[in-house]
Design an enzyme around this catalytic site. Structure first.
Site, short mmCIF file in Angstrom:
data_model
loop_
_atom_site.label_atom_id
_atom_site.label_comp_id
_atom_site.label_asym_id
_atom_site.label_seq_id
_atom_site.Cartn_x
_atom_site.Cartn_y
_atom_site.Cartn_z
CD GLU A 52 -13.08 15.96 -8.20
OE1 GLU A 52 -13.80 16.23 -9.16
OE2 GLU A 52 -13.36 16.25 -7.01
CD GLU A 145 -31.88 29.89 -24.78
OE1 GLU A 145 -31.72 28.84 -25.43
OE2 GLU A 145 -30.97 30.72 -24.56
CE LYS A 149 -34.35 26.29 -25.04
NZ LYS A 149 -33.20 25.45 -24.63
#
Length: 253
Positions: A52, A145, A149
Site C-alpha cells: 500500500e 440502530e 434491529k
C-alpha cells in the site's frame, strides 16, 4: 495458479520502491511525497500481505487509486493532493480508530520536504471535542440502530442474523472505545483484542467480545441477553463521560 503467493518482506520492499520510481518517472515534479503505509510500513506484514502506497501530488483535481495484481502479489497506490489528504487525516468519524492509523505510520520513500511528518502532526492535533461528537454520532447512527434491529429480531426474527449483529455491536463498541482513548487499531483483525486492553470500558463489553471472538454464536437468547446487558452498561458509561444521545421530536435542520 493466481496468488496471493508467499512474498518476503525484502521482495515486497523492492516492489514498493520500483513502483515509487515509476510514479516519479510518470509524474516528475508534480510529486510532493511518496510513502508506504499499512502492515508493510509497520513491519508487521505477513507472507501474503499486499503493498500500500500513498502518493502526494502538487496539483490534482480529484483523488484516485490504482489497485492491481501481478499474480503473486497485490498493490494499491493512492494519489491525493496535499489539501485532500490533510483534510482526510484531520476528519474524525466512527471508523477513525480503524482508518486513521495509516497517517501515523507512513514510511517515506520520497519526501524531500518532510510532508509526512507534517501530516502526522496535523492528524495528532485534532481537538477533543471532535472526538466527543463522533462518539455521540456513533451511539445514535450505529449502536441505537443495531439495538433496535436486535429487538425486532427477538419479536419477529429472523434469528439467523443475530450472529452478524452481535459482531457489528461489538465492533461499534470497540470504535467508541478507540475514539474515547484517541487510540487507533493496527488492523481490522485486531480491533476486538486491542479494544479489550483498554481499562475504561462499559461493563459487559468484555463478555460480548469474548462471545464474538469464540465464534460460539448459536444460542439466540444468549446473544440477546449479552447485547442487552452491554447496551444498558454502555448508556451508563456514556452518561458518566458526557456522551449523550440527543433526543428531540423536532427535525434537526
Amino acid at each position: 495458479m493466481i496468488g496471493p503467493k508467499k512474498v518476503t518482506r525484502e521482495e515486497r520492499m523492492e516492489i514498493a520502491y520500483a513502483i515509487a520510481n515509476q510514479v516519479l518517472e510518470r509524474f516528475g515534479s508534480k510529486v510532493q511525497a511518496i510513502g508506504i503505509y499499512g502492515s508493510l510500513a509497520r513491519k508487521t506484514d505477513g507472507p501474503f500481505s499486499d503493498i500500500e502506497i500513498k502518493c502526494i501530488l502538487n496539483t490534482l483535481d480529484e483523488s484516485f487509486t490504482y489497485e492491481w495484481t501481478a499474480g503473486r502479489w497485490k498493490a494499491e497506490v493512492n494519489f491525493d493532493s496535499a489539501e485532500d489528504i490533510i483534510e482526510e487525516a484531520t476528519t474524525v468519524d466512527e471508523e477513525w480508530p480503524l482508518t486513521h492509523g495509516q497517517f501515523f505510520n507512513i514510511l517515506p520513500i520520497y519526501d524531500p520536504k518532510d510532508f509526512f511528518s507534517e501530516l502526522k502532526a496535523k492528524a495528532n492535533s485534532v481537538d477533543s471535542s471532535i472526538f466527543k461528537k463522533a462518539i455521540c454520532r456513533t451511539l445514535v447512527e450505529e449502536m441505537y440502530e443495531y439495538i433496535g434491529k436486535m429487538r425486532n429480531i427477538e419479536v419477529q426474527g429472523p434469528q439467523t442474523f443475530l450472529p452478524i449483529l452481535a459482531m457489528e455491536i461489538a465492533t461499534a463498541g470497540a470504535m467508541i472505545l478507540g475514539l474515547h482513548n484517541k487510540q487507533f487499531f493496527t488492523t481490522s483483525a485486531q480491533v476486538l483484542p486491542e479494544a479489550l486492553s483498554f481499562k475504561d470500558k462499559p461493563d459487559g463489553f468484555d463478555v460480548l467480545c469474548e462471545l464474538v471472538m469464540s465464534g460460539n454464536l448459536s444460542d439466540p437468547q444468549q446473544i440477546i441477553a449479552i447485547c442487552e446487558t452491554y447496551w444498558g452498561s454502555l448508556l451508563k458509561w456514556s452518561a458518566q463521560h458526557g456522551y449523550q444521545i440527543e433526543c428531540s421530536t423536532v427535525i434537526p435542520w
